[in-house]
Design a protein around this motif. Structure first.
Motif, PDB file in Angstrom:
ATOM      1  N   ASP A  47       0.814  -1.219   0.000  1.00  0.00           N
ATOM      2  CA  ASP A  47       0.000   0.000   0.000  1.00  0.00           C
ATOM      3  C   ASP A  47       0.853   1.277   0.000  1.00  0.00           C
ATOM      4  OD1 ASP A  47      -2.592   1.030  -0.246  1.00  0.00           O
ATOM      5  OD2 ASP A  47      -2.625   1.608   1.863  1.00  0.00           O
ATOM      6  N   ILE A  48       2.108   1.146  -0.439  1.00  0.00           N
ATOM      7  CA  ILE A  48       3.032   2.276  -0.542  1.00  0.00           C
ATOM      8  C   ILE A  48       3.422   2.428  -2.007  1.00  0.00           C
ATOM      9  CG2 ILE A  48       5.339   3.120   0.093  1.00  0.00           C
ATOM     10  CD1 ILE A  48       5.025   1.409   2.676  1.00  0.00           C
ATOM     11  N   HIS A  49       3.374   3.646  -2.534  1.00  0.00           N
ATOM     12  CA  HIS A  49       3.782   3.884  -3.918  1.00  0.00           C
ATOM     13  C   HIS A  49       5.311   3.976  -3.983  1.00  0.00           C
ATOM     14  CE1 HIS A  49      -0.458   5.403  -4.102  1.00  0.00           C
ATOM     15  NE2 HIS A  49      -0.427   4.550  -5.117  1.00  0.00           N
ATOM     16  N   VAL A  50       5.915   2.948  -4.538  1.00  0.00           N
ATOM     17  CA  VAL A  50       7.374   2.821  -4.572  1.00  0.00           C
ATOM     18  C   VAL A  50       7.908   3.392  -5.878  1.00  0.00           C
ATOM     19  CG1 VAL A  50       9.290   1.173  -4.602  1.00  0.00           C
ATOM     20  CG2 VAL A  50       7.346   0.823  -3.047  1.00  0.00           C
ATOM     21  N   HIS A  51       8.845   4.318  -5.775  1.00  0.00           N
ATOM     22  CA  HIS A  51       9.519   4.905  -6.945  1.00  0.00           C
ATOM     23  C   HIS A  51      10.568   3.897  -7.422  1.00  0.00           C
ATOM     24  CE1 HIS A  51       8.416   9.335  -5.869  1.00  0.00           C
ATOM     25  NE2 HIS A  51       7.557   8.479  -5.314  1.00  0.00           N
ATOM     26  N   LYS A  52      10.216   3.122  -8.431  1.00  0.00           N
ATOM     27  CA  LYS A  52      11.037   1.966  -8.824  1.00  0.00           C
ATOM     28  C   LYS A  52      12.401   2.354  -9.391  1.00  0.00           C
ATOM     29  CE  LYS A  52       9.895  -1.914  -9.046  1.00  0.00           C
ATOM     30  NZ  LYS A  52      10.099  -3.051  -8.112  1.00  0.00           N
ATOM     31  N   TYR A  53      12.519   3.547  -9.925  1.00  0.00           N
ATOM     32  CA  TYR A  53      13.777   3.949 -10.559  1.00  0.00           C
ATOM     33  C   TYR A  53      14.345   5.202  -9.914  1.00  0.00           C
ATOM     34  CZ  TYR A  53      11.999   0.625 -13.980  1.00  0.00           C
ATOM     35  OH  TYR A  53      11.494  -0.503 -14.589  1.00  0.00           O
ATOM     36  N   GLY A  54      14.301   5.256  -8.610  1.00  0.00           N
ATOM     37  CA  GLY A  54      14.869   6.381  -7.898  1.00  0.00           C
ATOM     38  C   GLY A  54      13.833   7.436  -7.552  1.00  0.00           C
ATOM     39  N   ALA A  55      14.187   8.286  -6.598  1.00  0.00           N
ATOM     40  CA  ALA A  55      13.264   9.312  -6.104  1.00  0.00           C
ATOM     41  C   ALA A  55      12.919  10.320  -7.194  1.00  0.00           C
ATOM     42  CB  ALA A  55      13.900  10.035  -4.922  1.00  0.00           C
ATOM     43  N   HIS A  56      11.640  10.582  -7.363  1.00  0.00           N
ATOM     44  CA  HIS A  56      11.165  11.579  -8.317  1.00  0.00           C
ATOM     45  C   HIS A  56      10.277  12.594  -7.584  1.00  0.00           C
ATOM     46  CE1 HIS A  56      12.530   8.594 -11.246  1.00  0.00           C
ATOM     47  NE2 HIS A  56      12.529   9.574 -12.122  1.00  0.00           N
ATOM     48  N   ILE A  57      10.797  13.800  -7.439  1.00  0.00           N
ATOM     49  CA  ILE A  57      10.042  14.884  -6.809  1.00  0.00           C
ATOM     50  C   ILE A  57       9.757  15.924  -7.877  1.00  0.00           C
ATOM     51  CG2 ILE A  57      10.042  16.713  -5.056  1.00  0.00           C
ATOM     52  CD1 ILE A  57      12.458  13.875  -4.593  1.00  0.00           C
ATOM     53  N   PHE A  58       8.493  16.171  -8.114  1.00  0.00           N
ATOM     54  CA  PHE A  58       8.142  17.124  -9.172  1.00  0.00           C
ATOM     55  C   PHE A  58       8.326  18.548  -8.648  1.00  0.00           C
ATOM     56  CE2 PHE A  58       5.946  19.486 -12.331  1.00  0.00           C
ATOM     57  CZ  PHE A  58       6.056  18.721 -13.483  1.00  0.00           C
ATOM     58  N   HIS A  59       9.045  19.356  -9.415  1.00  0.00           N
ATOM     59  CA  HIS A  59       9.276  20.750  -9.024  1.00  0.00           C
ATOM     60  C   HIS A  59       9.480  21.598 -10.275  1.00  0.00           C
ATOM     61  CE1 HIS A  59      13.698  20.577  -9.812  1.00  0.00           C
ATOM     62  NE2 HIS A  59      13.491  19.294  -9.578  1.00  0.00           N
ATOM     63  N   THR A  60       8.975  22.809 -10.234  1.00  0.00           N
ATOM     64  CA  THR A  60       9.116  23.699 -11.383  1.00  0.00           C
ATOM     65  C   THR A  60       8.803  25.138 -10.972  1.00  0.00           C
ATOM     66  OG1 THR A  60       8.414  24.144 -13.662  1.00  0.00           O
ATOM     67  CG2 THR A  60       6.725  23.370 -12.138  1.00  0.00           C
ATOM     68  N   ASN A  61       9.371  26.063 -11.696  1.00  0.00           N
ATOM     69  CA  ASN A  61       9.016  27.476 -11.540  1.00  0.00           C
ATOM     70  C   ASN A  61       8.007  27.908 -12.594  1.00  0.00           C
ATOM     71  OD1 ASN A  61      10.094  28.848  -9.333  1.00  0.00           O
ATOM     72  ND2 ASN A  61      12.151  28.798 -10.196  1.00  0.00           N
ATOM     73  N   ASP A  62       7.764  27.025 -13.556  1.00  0.00           N
ATOM     74  CA  ASP A  62       6.912  27.378 -14.695  1.00  0.00           C
ATOM     75  C   ASP A  62       5.454  27.030 -14.381  1.00  0.00           C
ATOM     76  OD1 ASP A  62       6.390  28.204 -17.410  1.00  0.00           O
ATOM     77  OD2 ASP A  62       6.118  26.074 -17.866  1.00  0.00           O
ATOM     78  N   LYS A  63       4.637  28.039 -14.235  1.00  0.00           N
ATOM     79  CA  LYS A  63       3.236  27.809 -13.872  1.00  0.00           C
ATOM     80  C   LYS A  63       2.493  27.027 -14.949  1.00  0.00           C
ATOM     81  CE  LYS A  63      -0.855  30.011 -11.893  1.00  0.00           C
ATOM     82  NZ  LYS A  63      -1.811  29.228 -12.675  1.00  0.00           N
ATOM     83  N   ALA A  64       2.830  27.266 -16.217  1.00  0.00           N
ATOM     84  CA  ALA A  64       2.154  26.552 -17.299  1.00  0.00           C
ATOM     85  C   ALA A  64       2.420  25.047 -17.204  1.00  0.00           C
ATOM     86  CB  ALA A  64       2.609  27.085 -18.654  1.00  0.00           C
ATOM     87  N   THR A  65       3.664  24.670 -16.902  1.00  0.00           N
ATOM     88  CA  THR A  65       3.991  23.251 -16.743  1.00  0.00           C
ATOM     89  C   THR A  65       3.296  22.669 -15.516  1.00  0.00           C
ATOM     90  OG1 THR A  65       6.146  23.580 -17.800  1.00  0.00           O
ATOM     91  CG2 THR A  65       5.875  21.593 -16.475  1.00  0.00           C
ATOM     92  N   TRP A  66       3.267  23.427 -14.429  1.00  0.00           N
ATOM     93  CA  TRP A  66       2.594  22.985 -13.211  1.00  0.00           C
ATOM     94  C   TRP A  66       1.100  22.780 -13.454  1.00  0.00           C
ATOM     95  CZ3 TRP A  66       3.571  20.652  -8.911  1.00  0.00           C
ATOM     96  CH2 TRP A  66       2.725  20.760  -7.803  1.00  0.00           C
ATOM     97  N   ASP A  67       0.485  23.730 -14.123  1.00  0.00           N
ATOM     98  CA  ASP A  67      -0.942  23.614 -14.423  1.00  0.00           C
ATOM     99  C   ASP A  67      -1.206  22.427 -15.347  1.00  0.00           C
ATOM    100  OD1 ASP A  67      -1.484  25.804 -12.872  1.00  0.00           O
ATOM    101  OD2 ASP A  67      -1.607  27.218 -14.551  1.00  0.00           O
ATOM    102  N   TYR A  68      -0.286  22.194 -16.266  1.00  0.00           N
ATOM    103  CA  TYR A  68      -0.457  21.085 -17.219  1.00  0.00           C
ATOM    104  C   TYR A  68      -0.468  19.741 -16.484  1.00  0.00           C
ATOM    105  CZ  TYR A  68       0.097  18.079 -21.278  1.00  0.00           C
ATOM    106  OH  TYR A  68      -0.096  17.108 -22.234  1.00  0.00           O
ATOM    107  N   ILE A  69       0.524  19.503 -15.645  1.00  0.00           N
ATOM    108  CA  ILE A  69       0.616  18.201 -14.984  1.00  0.00           C
ATOM    109  C   ILE A  69      -0.512  18.030 -13.960  1.00  0.00           C
ATOM    110  CG2 ILE A  69       2.158  18.902 -13.098  1.00  0.00           C
ATOM    111  CD1 ILE A  69       2.402  15.640 -15.149  1.00  0.00           C
TER     112      ILE A  69
END
Length: 368
Positions: A47-69
């Motif tokens: 019941d834990i979401h495991v990052h199979k290929y290393g830690a992935h933390i989503f981060h951005t300064n671009d609001k358009a990209t943030w809104d898209y995802i």
């Protein structure tokens, strides 16, 4: 006939497929792995979401990209605040006032700046010729020896004195008590894991897994008018100019039964040379999990060999020259689109992959 054969069901290929389908185009997405998502794939274990290929933390300064995802997932408030473990001594990353206080007992920015200044001047490095000299010239000897040297040598598989100075163009140093690794305005982890994002992007699109493009090239290429290729560009051209070098990773994932909290943080880096792994990821902390069990992953860097997953391009002069030759071939193609980390031989964060895919979409579907 499909309009597009998309090789790779990672972020780039999935964004392109989603956008092309929105525009009425037909797509076939293939991947040689047995799952979609590429390196952002998350798998539910205990019941834990495991990052199979290393830690992935989503981060951005671009609001358009943030809104898209955010149209594909709701993101939590996770803030990346890794810890460095040097032979049992724990330090905050990135280098900030908490780090300097632990190292030297200083309590003010002026004291910390003076300490770094003294060490830089004592080293007397005016023209750094390798990574070690470059790092010391930026942050002094104490930070370098405890928090940079061992980790970097493990990551690259060679002595810091043998690595070029350009690898460390700058180092994040903050004279505030701020443990947030990223300066970006937007940051978080998708609630429910990254795989659900890719599933939504590819909904209603033909997807075939466990398909190796190169083993089935003659059958696959005639299926579409155009190819979107996200694999290794040197492999696409049969290595005619040589093999591009990468660093790879090996992951050891362990389920720890009846241990609610193993290390108290999602990411702890091990910065001494003697510890063979570079970091331990405890996945439940990405989503503030309260399960009675936990899942950890030890991450081991390794030399890339054919058959391994390529992670980090080695963008030195030798490899960049080889890539330029492949890029010249790619630029002449009229029915092949190259995109993503491997096809452009460039390390991308997730937000950069999405932005690059959307730029490619705009170019492909531009109307006059």
């Amino acid at each position: 006939m499909y309009d597009y054969l998309i090789i790779g069901a990672g972020l780039f290929g999935s964004v392109f497929a989603y956008e092309a389908t929105k525009r009425g185009k037909s797509c076939l997405v293939i991947d040689k792995r047995d799952h979609i998502g590429g390196n952002v794939y998350t798998e539910k274990i205990e019941d834990i979401h495991v990052h199979k290929y290393g830690a992935h933390i989503f981060h951005t300064n671009d609001k358009a990209t943030w809104d898209y995802i955010n149209q594909f997932a709701e993101f939590n408030r996770y803030t990346n605040s890794p810890i460095a473990n040097y032979k049992g001594e724990l330090y905050n990353l990135p280098f900030n006032m908490n780090t300097f206080n632990k190292l030297w007992g200083v309590t003010t920015p002026a004291e910390a700046k003076q300490k770094i200044k003294e060490q830089r001047e004592a080293a007397k490095i005016t023209d750094p010729s390798n990574l070690e000299e470059q790092a010391i010239s930026l942050v002094g000897t104490d930070i370098y020896k405890k928090l940079i040297k061992g980790y970097t040598e493990k990551q690259w598989g060679r002595a810091a004195t043998e690595l070029p100075a350009f690898i460390i163009k700058r180092l994040p140093v903050r004279f505030t008590y701020d443990n947030n690794y990223f300066n970006d305005r937007f940051q978080g982890i998708p609630i429910g894991g990254y795989t659900s994002i890719i599933e939504k992007m590819l909904e209603g699109i033909d997807v075939k897994l466990n398909i190796d493009f190169f083993q089935n090239r003659n059958e696959l290429e005639p299926l579409a008018h155009k190819v979107v290729f996200t694999g290794m560009i040197d492999q696409y051209y049969d290595y005619q100019y040589g093999v591009l070098d990468y660093r790879s990773l090996h992951f050891e994932t362990k389920v720890l039964k009846d241990i609610e909290n193993y290390q108290g943080n999602a990411v702890i880096n091990y910065t001494d040379r003697e510890t063979s792994y570079t970091r331990i990821i405890e996945h439940k902390h990405f989503e503030f999990g309260t399960q009675n069990t936990t899942v950890i992953t030890e991450e081991y860097p390794k030399e890339w060999e054919p058959g391994d997953t390529p992670y980090y391009p080695i963008n030195d002069a030798h490899n960049n020259e080889i890539y330029r030759k492949y890029k010249a071939l790619a630029d002449k193609e009229t029915n092949v689109i190259f995109g993503g980390r491997l096809a452009t031989y460039k390390y991308y964060d997730m937000h950069q992959v999405i932005a690059a895919a959307l730029t490619t979409v705009q170019k492909e579907f531009i109307t006059y």
